[in-house]
Motif scaffolding. Structure first.
Motif, PDB file in Angstrom:
ATOM      1  N   MET A  60     -23.117 -14.643  31.040  1.00 59.28           N
ATOM      2  CA  MET A  60     -22.622 -13.277  31.010  1.00 59.28           C
ATOM      3  C   MET A  60     -20.792 -13.181  30.982  1.00 59.28           C
ATOM      4  O   MET A  60     -20.212 -12.586  30.174  1.00 59.28           O
ATOM      5  CB  MET A  60     -22.836 -12.504  32.655  1.00 59.28           C
ATOM      6  N   ARG A  62     -32.881 -13.772  32.933  1.00 54.02           N
ATOM      7  CA  ARG A  62     -33.384 -13.120  33.642  1.00 54.02           C
ATOM      8  C   ARG A  62     -34.307 -13.151  33.890  1.00 54.02           C
ATOM      9  O   ARG A  62     -35.461 -12.343  34.899  1.00 54.02           O
ATOM     10  CB  ARG A  62     -32.992 -11.669  33.038  1.00 54.02           C
ATOM     11  N   ASP A 109     -19.850  -7.256  35.353  1.00 58.44           N
ATOM     12  CA  ASP A 109     -21.717  -8.365  35.970  1.00 58.44           C
ATOM     13  C   ASP A 109     -21.468  -9.536  36.265  1.00 58.44           C
ATOM     14  O   ASP A 109     -22.047 -10.575  36.911  1.00 58.44           O
ATOM     15  CB  ASP A 109     -22.139  -8.502  34.285  1.00 58.44           C
ATOM     16  N   HIS A 113     -18.859 -10.531  29.894  1.00 60.11           N
ATOM     17  CA  HIS A 113     -19.557  -9.073  30.382  1.00 60.11           C
ATOM     18  C   HIS A 113     -18.148  -9.302  32.150  1.00 60.11           C
ATOM     19  O   HIS A 113     -19.258 -10.083  33.216  1.00 60.11           O
ATOM     20  CB  HIS A 113     -20.999  -8.667  30.904  1.00 60.11           C
ATOM     21  N   GLN A 134     -20.336 -10.455  39.296  1.00 59.04           N
ATOM     22  CA  GLN A 134     -21.558  -9.686  40.448  1.00 59.04           C
ATOM     23  C   GLN A 134     -22.885 -10.905  40.800  1.00 59.04           C
ATOM     24  O   GLN A 134     -23.342 -11.175  41.504  1.00 59.04           O
ATOM     25  CB  GLN A 134     -22.359  -8.392  39.595  1.00 59.04           C
ATOM     26  N   GLN A 135     -23.470 -11.484  39.773  1.00 56.35           N
ATOM     27  CA  GLN A 135     -24.580 -12.803  39.709  1.00 56.35           C
ATOM     28  C   GLN A 135     -23.761 -14.042  40.541  1.00 56.35           C
ATOM     29  O   GLN A 135     -25.341 -13.902  41.303  1.00 56.35           O
ATOM     30  CB  GLN A 135     -24.187 -12.605  38.058  1.00 56.35           C
ATOM     31  N   GLY A 149     -25.168 -16.008  35.545  1.00 54.96           N
ATOM     32  CA  GLY A 149     -23.817 -15.801  35.679  1.00 54.96           C
ATOM     33  C   GLY A 149     -22.391 -16.310  34.835  1.00 54.96           C
ATOM     34  O   GLY A 149     -21.743 -15.862  34.086  1.00 54.96           O
TER      35      GLY A 149
END
Lengths: 176, 626
Positions: free
Chosen positions: B190, B170, B198, B195, B201-202, B187
């Motif tokens: 995650m 991050r 998430d 996750h 999305q990443q 990504g």
């Protein structure tokens, strides 16, 4: 039929980070062992190369007569160097035509040893000619003569080539 | 997936380092020469030069005066980099550890720690890699700050510490040089941490980043393909198609993306849309597994649209293509078993270019190399092939060295035959010259001592001319011959002699300072002549020594080297045979697996072809009846 094809699909997604499992089992351990041995032999051969270089230098280029000439490009130089020709005391000793790969190596800061030979102690005359193309595509050629003194120690001479418009001399002689 | 991304970053770092070292202006020619070879990926030559230069540097009494001194840190780092690039992982890191243990500034120590960590990471020594990163404290060079963090994140990922990896990554979002890599790996972290929402999305974000760093388009493709595959497996077909459509059509992941995009449309029951990517794919190189699968999937989609005639034709084309591929596979396997594969790999025209892997694509179509590019996708095969090619290089080098020993021995013998008969005469002349030189040197020393004593205590008589000395001696003899004679003649003569003696003393005394100056001048001139003579003497000694050294003292080193080269050649031969055999086994096993898969496709195509004909016939009959 859809079920069969779906199985195929899953395999194909796996290809993304895939290596043949069966082959891995077959050879994984042996590969690692072989890889270690290959590294060992590389180390051995590098040792031999070092010893051989020393021997060759003693035999072919004793320090009291040794002369080595190096070529580099001026920092940030975009000149496309095609060829370098060197004469010592009127005798042609080196004529090198550069490949694209070698030119890139020079542009990235590499220094090429273009000539290693023997000369007697005392004063000598070196004539250097370079030919190439400037960034604009125009032909570029330059010839310079330099005097140098050869003492009893090995003599290293560095030639730095710069293209037109660089604000520097086309061929600069550096001494080491 | 994770490791592939990290390897890409590490590779680009090595290249930029070589250039960095040179940018500051190299003052050591031999280091520059090593870079010249390294920049051409000739790492053996680069290591040979740099090892020799560093060895010489550390052997000096005053290394601080050497031209390498200001670059020695860079040179040590470069050795490590070259060793890594030459796949000598066991040796890489030694030189860097030496820098790390030395008394160096924070900035140098921290760079060394980073490089060491990277080496450990590549060697899969993950704890050691983390320990090395733990040694970083204080100032870190700006240009490696992001690399350090990216490496830390990759180590966390490789050790299943996904939460820590994600936290580090991050912090790298927005990095100038690593944004794409960091976005993709975040990504993955995650995903690894469970996750999934998430992660999707990443990856979606990573797949649309507009960064211009090297490798960014490939990473975008990778993100989109992984995202598309995950969405497809989650039955989110529309989203999957959107991601897969972002993969470049001309990129290396294009085939897999087209295949998956087709399946996503197919499972969404949008058969017409599935036909589009599969039609493109079916026209591509039929050795690719994705293409082969598309050749089967495309008629299946036509079948779902009840276009059975077209479906039957395409199944027929797929069958033909599979038969042709099977023939090629059989030819490849046969050719490899005959040993032709290894011969093709070491062809000189391929080895001329550092991008030899790319060159392989342009090889003539021969059975031994039909599937070479596909085989190279396997890490094990790739490593084995690199090792095999390195061994071939070593074999050629050793062979060439072995033949040069004979030439060396001939050269030494010729020199011996030339110099040895000359030396006795030269030595005789030298001995005579030597004794004359020694005599002159003694005389010179005596005169110098006299000059010193005259400067302390003036002695005018010492500087009398030969004539004056002769006159003085003559006057002394006259006085002696007169003895005690007291005759007027003798008295007159004695008086004259004394006057002359007085005149002589006057002359010698008054001219003393000028003569002393002259004496000093001559002594200096003599010193110059002595210097010339000494230089000639030393030159003679050197030349004589060089003549002897040109043929003496080589016998043992050459014999030893000959043995070492011979032993190394035997070892290289043995390793090449084993490595080659392994390569053949890996290649054959891979090709056999492909063959099995292709046979399976062929069977499916045969059944499907018959089925399509039946359905086409049934449809036609039904139309006729209607």
């Amino acid at each position: 039929m859809p079920k069969l094809i779906r199985v195929v699909l899953v395999i194909s997604i796996g290809v993304f980070c895939w290596s043949p499992g069966w082959a891995q089992e077959l050879s994984g351990e042996e590969m690692r062992s072989l890889d270690g041995q290959v590294q060992e032999i590389k180390s051995d051969v590098l040792g031999i190369a070092a010893e051989l270089s020393t021997l060759e230098e003693r035999l072919l280029y004793p320090s009291n007569t040794q002369l080595a000439v190096f070529v580099s490009l001026a920092s940030g130089e975009t000149l496309r160097l095609d060829a370098v020709r060197i004469q010592i005391d009127g005798e042609a000793v080196a004529h090198y035509i550069y490949s694209f790969k070698e030119l890139e190596a020079l542009q990235d800061g590499g220094v090429q040893r273009i000539y290693t030979g023997n000369v007697t102690t005392g004063m000598h005359e070196m004539t250097v000619s370079v030919a190439g193309k400037s960034q604009s595509g125009s032909d570029f050629s330059e010839t310079e003569s330099f005097s140098f003194n050869k003492g009893i120690d090995p003599r290293l001479i560095g030639l730095t080539v710069a293209g037109p418009g660089s604000g520097q001399a086309a061929i600069q002689l550096g001494e080491w | 997936m994770i490791r592939a991304a990290s390897a890409l970053v590490a590779f680009s770092f090595v290249i930029s380092f070589s250039a960095d070292a040179a940018e500051d202006g190299l003052s050591d020619l031999y280091f520059g020469e090593a870079l010249f070879y390294a920049n051409q990926s000739q790492f053996f030559e680069a290591l040979e030069r740099l090892d020799a230069e560093l060895g010489q540097y550390y052997g000096l009494d005053e290394p601080a005066l050497d031209t390498l001194h200001i670059h020695v840190g860079d040179a040590e780092f470069s050795v490590g980099d070259f060793e890594l690039s030459y796949r000598m992982h066991h040796r890489a890191g030694r030189a860097i550890t030496a820098v790390l243990e030395g008394d160096v500034e924070d900035i140098v120590r921290n760079e060394a720690a980073f490089r060491l960590a990277r080496i450990h990471f590549q060697k899969d020594q993950l704890d050691d890699a983390l320990n090395a990163l733990g040694r970083i404290e204080g100032d870190v060079p700006d240009e490696i700050e992001d690399d350090v963090e990216f490496l830390r994140a990759n180590i966390y990922l490789a050790t299943d510490r996904s939460e820590e990896a994600a936290e580090v990554l991050r912090g790298l979002q927005g990095s100038d040089t690593l944004e794409s890599f960091a976005a993709y790996n975040l990504g993955i972290a995650m995903l690894q941490g469970g996750h999934e929402a998430d992660a999707l999305q990443q990856l979606d974000r990573a797949g649309q980043l507009g960064t211009a760093e090297p490798g960014a388009p490939s990473i975008r493709d990778k993100s989109n393909l992984v995202l598309g595959t995950l969405l497809l497996e989650s039955d989110r077909y529309t989203d999957a198609i959107r991601s897969l459509d972002r993969v470049r059509l001309e990129g290396p992941l294009s085939n897999q993306a087209l295949l998956s995009a087709g399946w996503a449309a197919f499972y969404a029951e949008n058969f017409e849309r599935a036909i589009v990517p599969w039609s493109i794919l079916a026209e591509r190189d039929s050795t690719d597994p994705s293409v082969q699968e598309a050749m089967l999937a495309l008629p299946y989609a036509y079948g779902q649209l009840s276009i059975h005639g077209r479906s039957a034709v395409l199944y027929g084309q797929a069958l033909d293509a599979f038969s042709e591929e099977l023939r090629k596979l059989d030819a490849s396997i046969g050719s490899i078993r005959e040993g032709k594969f290894l011969q093709a790999l070491i062809r000189e025209e391929i080895r001329q270019n550092k991008d030899w892997v790319i060159q392989l694509r342009s090889l003539p179509e021969t059975p031994e190399t039909y599937y070479l590019m596909e085989l190279l996708a396997s890490h094990d095969f790739h490593t084995s092939l690199q090792n095999y090619l390195d061994l071939e290089d070593l074999r050629a080098k050793l062979q060439s060295w072995q033949s040069s020993f004979d030439a060396f021995e001939d050269m030494i013998e010729i020199r011996k035959q030339y110099y040895e008969p000359l030396l006795p005469d030269i030595d005789q002349q030298f001995r005579e010259l030597d004794s004359r030189i020694r005599l002159r040197q003694e005389q010179h020393t005596l005169l110098e001592q006299r000059m010193q004593s005259l400067l302390i205590a003036p002695r005018p008589e010492f500087l009398a001319t030969m004539e004056e000395r002769r006159i003085n001696e003559q006057l002394n003899r006259i006085e002696q011959s007169l003895g005690d004679d007291s005759s007027p003649q003798a008295v007159a003569l004695r008086e004259r002699a004394r006057r002359l003696q007085g005149l002589l003393t006057w002359t010698v005394t008054t001219a003393y300072h000028d003569r002393l100056t002259e004496f000093g001048k001559h002594l200096n001139e003599l010193q110059s002549a002595m210097d010339v003579m000494t230089a000639q003497y030393e030159s003679f000694v050197r030349v004589r020594q060089a003549a002897v050294h040109s043929y003496e003292g080589y016998e043992i080193p050459i014999r030893r080297l000959r043995t070492r080269v011979s032993e190394a050649s035997a070892k290289v031969g043995l390793l090449m045979a084993r490595q080659g055999r392994l390569l053949e086994l890996v290649a054959i096993s891979e090709l056999v697996a492909r063959r099995d898969r292709l046979e399976n496709y062929q069977n499916q195509a045969r059944y499907a072809l018959a089925d399509s004909y039946d359905r086409a016939t049934a449809a036609q009959t039904s139309r006729v009846q209607e």
